[in-house]
Design an enzyme around this catalytic site. Structure first.
Site, mmCIF file in Angstrom:
data_model
loop_
_atom_site.group_PDB
_atom_site.id
_atom_site.type_symbol
_atom_site.label_atom_id
_atom_site.label_comp_id
_atom_site.label_asym_id
_atom_site.label_seq_id
_atom_site.Cartn_x
_atom_site.Cartn_y
_atom_site.Cartn_z
ATOM 1 N N GLU A 1 -43.295 -83.334 40.475
ATOM 2 C CA GLU A 1 -43.921 -83.683 41.669
ATOM 3 C C GLU A 1 -45.569 -83.357 41.875
ATOM 4 O OE1 GLU A 1 -42.382 -81.721 45.308
ATOM 5 O OE2 GLU A 1 -43.311 -82.954 46.612
ATOM 6 N N ASP A 2 -45.746 -82.217 41.332
ATOM 7 C CA ASP A 2 -47.277 -81.957 41.166
ATOM 8 C C ASP A 2 -48.018 -82.123 40.215
ATOM 9 O OD1 ASP A 2 -46.664 -81.112 43.882
ATOM 10 O OD2 ASP A 2 -46.321 -79.015 43.557
#
Ligand code: MN
Length: 716
Positions: free
Chosen positions: A76-77
């Site tokens: 996600e990051d």
């Protein structure tokens, strides 16, 4: 902050064969990928996955889950793809990471429809691999612990979501420790003032009662030893802040009235010792009646087991005692995660059957339930279990939500048993279907073949299953009625233009135009007309546009005769009850025998008014929506509820005389109210009436009572 070495030790403590190389690799990878990123607190980002992995290890999950904890934010990051994770760490780790990533992108604060869809995704993830939700819970727990660093609006959103979604899920999985911490943290952010006040108060109380609590604990330990009942330990605990907060709100009591603020807990070595301990406690202090609960013999749906009782000390202090074995204690605190402590082998994919069954059941419902709001409702009921335990005559336990009725019970057995339920024998006594069941009730469902559910039941039942089955049945039934009504309305329209059904509906004409109204088949189109969603006139306009343009001239004699002959078929039949698509208007509440008129509403079917109803004049300005209605011959319905207003002289005994006269005509009186003012009395009587003649007789006898000045039927 925890170090990687400590994390590896934790992993080995519960799984001696855990793959620490895998964990090392996952940690290094996560640190490298998140390099340069910091959290709001200013710490390097990798502290977060490390803490999450540590919480996962505390849940005694396996190395795959811990590695997934370390890697849960990389997709996600950072720029890492899930394929890369799979390549490096294998499909299992990648699968869990992917699941957690998916859940993280779900916005729960969206519209109900979206929310339902999102819940569905989360449930799928859970059933697929329970480790996904456990890693997610660990992630949420750490985020809640470090929430202070976020701006206020973000904090509130996250805290609310935690309270509404994650805490209940933790609860449902039996993870009390996680649930409690999530709730208290959320409470602190959502209502800081209430939280602070409560915290200060509980602190003061703790200090004030400390010596008393220690005294009670020592007494209990000594008594158990003297009685030679073995125990592991006696602990005292303080109720959680959020728990107290909820209790005060729910029961509308003051802080001083929270008597179970302090509780003792006895951890025993065996189930037998639990009951022995209970006996000793009840001998030592006086038990509070009605407070003993046996969750050992009847565990809660989330697997919780314990004996609960409340007693009063010699000083008059009331307190609660919980008694359970060490294993029960582990399950109570850690829920699903605790089972792995007591079971051999690798775990994660196939957790405890009980929890799994719940997830599967929920998933089944959500697939059947079309209305998203309905699903959310089901889920909420199911996430906040407040249960009663009932039994079949054979002794099988049925756990139902509080407020459940025999109908809920019947549907929990079988759909057909539910549909045909007409009542129940509870503990040997016949009770109506509205009865709320209580723990310990032995319930025998009484069925009548051919009986079918009614819409009223939706107001009575509390289980999602029963609700869903009833709605499903009613929808099917309603559809049949809508088609029938639609046909009638369509025929009526044909006759208005003196058209012949055969020529208009030649071949597949109707199926052809159905699509233009969003219907699949001719029957669906009739249903749409019946529901009032489509006007019969518009359908006709599509079929024979030309004929509609020509204004109908003066009808020929033949046409008039045909119309008269047909008019009897054209009428919609009305039964006494509020029916699905033909219902009695609430404003005038017509009763059998009265002159009535029908009016096609938009979307609700035909509303039937009494011809005397003042609304009729207003409603019927639109003659196209008017339809003839007649009373159905069926008279086996229960009575019509009628309200009579009676003006009387203020004379002693007149009320008794009036009611006895009414009762004399075999009339069921439901409610009587009387008042006096200005030396006149008013009596209102609500009663069940069979038909108009019956009502007229009742009014006549009341008028015959000396002192009665006026009798009138009231609308409501
Ligand atoms: Mn995270």
């Amino acid at each position: 902050m925890i170090s990687f070495e400590k994390l590896a030790d934790k992993a080995l403590a519960s799984h001696p064969d855990a793959d620490t190389d895998l964990l090392r690799k996952a940690y290094d990878f996560s640190a490298a990928e998140h390099a340069g990123q910091t959290r709001r607190s200013g710490e390097p980002y990798v502290t977060h996955p490390l803490e999450v992995a540590s919480l996962v290890a505390d849940m005694r999950l396996d190395d795959v889950a811990i590695a997934a904890g370390l890697l849960h934010d990389v997709v996600e990051d950072t720029l890492t793809s899930i394929e890369r994770v799979e390549e490096l760490f294998g499909p299992e780790v990648a699968h869990v990471v992917e699941g957690v990533t998916k859940i993280s992108t779900i916005p729960f604060s969206s519209s109900e429809e979206r929310q339902a869809e999102n819940f569905r995704k989360m449930l799928l993830a859970m059933v697929d691999d329970i480790r996904v939700i456990l890693v997610k819970l660990a992630d949420r727990l750490h985020n809640m612990r470090t929430l202070d660093h976020l701006p206020e609006d973000r904090r509130l959103t996250i805290a609310k979501e935690t309270l509404e979604i994650y805490a209940p899920i933790a609860q449902r999985l039996g993870m009390k420790k996680v649930k409690n911490e999530l709730e208290d943290l959320a409470f602190r952010h959502l209502d800081p003032r209430a939280y602070e006040t409560l915290r200060a108060w509980v602190d003061r109380r703790r200090r004030a009662t400390q010596s008393a609590v220690t005294g009670l604990r020592r007494t209990l330990e000594r008594t158990l030893r003297e009685a030679q009942v073995p125990f592991v330990r006696v602990e005292s605990r303080l109720k959680r802040l959020f728990g107290i907060h909820q209790k005060i709100k729910r029961q509308r009591i003051s802080l001083e009235q929270v008597y179970d603020l302090i509780a003792l807990r006895v951890i025993t070595t065996s189930v037998r010792d639990c009951y022995a301990t209970l006996g000793i406690i009840h001998q030592t202090w006086s038990p509070v009646p009605g407070r003993f609960k046996d969750f050992v013999a009847m565990p809660r749906a989330n697997g919780y087991q314990s004996l609960h009782t409340s007693v009063v000390s010699d000083q008059g202090v009331q307190f609660e005692v919980q008694i359970r074995t060490e294993e029960m204690h582990a399950v109570a605190e850690e829920g699903i995660a605790a089972h792995w402590k007591y079971k051999e082998g690798r775990v994660g994919v196939a957790p405890d059957e009980r929890h799994f069954a719940w997830l599967r059941q929920l998933l089944d419902w959500q697939q059947e339930v079309r209305d998203p709001g309905e699903f959310i409702h089901s889920l909420k009921v199911d996430l906040y279990p407040d249960e009663v335990y009932t039994f079949t005559p054979k002794g099988e336990v049925k756990a139902l939500p509080r407020g459940a009725t025999p109908i809920d019970f019947a549907y929990s057995i079988h759909t057909d048993v539910g549909h045909q339920c007409v009542g129940a024998r509870v503990n040997g006594r016949m009770v109506p279907v509205r009865t709320r069941l209580r723990s310990g009730d032995i319930v025998e469902v009484v069925t009548a073949p051919g009986h079918t559910p009614s819409r009223d039941w939706l107001n009575i039942v509390v289980t999602p299953r029963a609700r869903h089955k009833i709605k499903h049945f009613i929808h099917a039934e309603e559809k049949v009625q809508a088609v029938e009504l639609g046909r009638k309305l369509f025929d009526k329209e044909l006759r208005r233009f003196d058209l012949n059904a055969k020529s208009v509906l030649k071949g597949e004409a109707l199926s052809r135009v159905a699509g233009e109204f969003g219907a699949q088949r001719a029957a669906d189109l009739f249903a749409a007309i019946g529901y009032g969603k489509v006007a019969a006139r518009s359908v006709l306009a599509k079929l024979v546009p030309k004929q509609l343009e020509e204004k109908p001239g003066a009808p020929s004699i033949g046409t008039v005769v045909r119309r008269i002959l047909r008019s009897s078929e054209e009428k919609v039949k009305v039964r006494g009850f509020d029916d699905l698509l033909v219902f009695r208007a609430r404003c005038c509440n017509p009763i059998r025998g009265e002159k009535i008129v029908g009016y096609v509403t938009r979307g609700k079917g035909v509303s039937v008014h009494a011809a005397r109803c003042p609304n009729v004049l207003n409603l019927l300005y639109d003659p196209e929506r008017r339809i003839d209605v007649v009373w159905d011959k069926r008279a086996d319905d229960a009575g019509f509820v009628v309200l009579l207003g009676i003006q009387v002289e203020d004379r002693r005994g007149i009320l008794a005389e009036v009611t006895s006269k009414i009762a004399g005509l075999k009339t069921n009186v439901l409610k009587v109210e009387a008042s006096t003012s200005d030396r006149q009395g008013q009596i209102s009587v609500v009663m069940e009436i069979d038909d108009l003649k019956h009502l007229q007789r009742v009014i006549k006898v009341i008028r015959g009572v000396p002192g009665v000045l006026e009798v009138e039927r009231r609308m409501r």
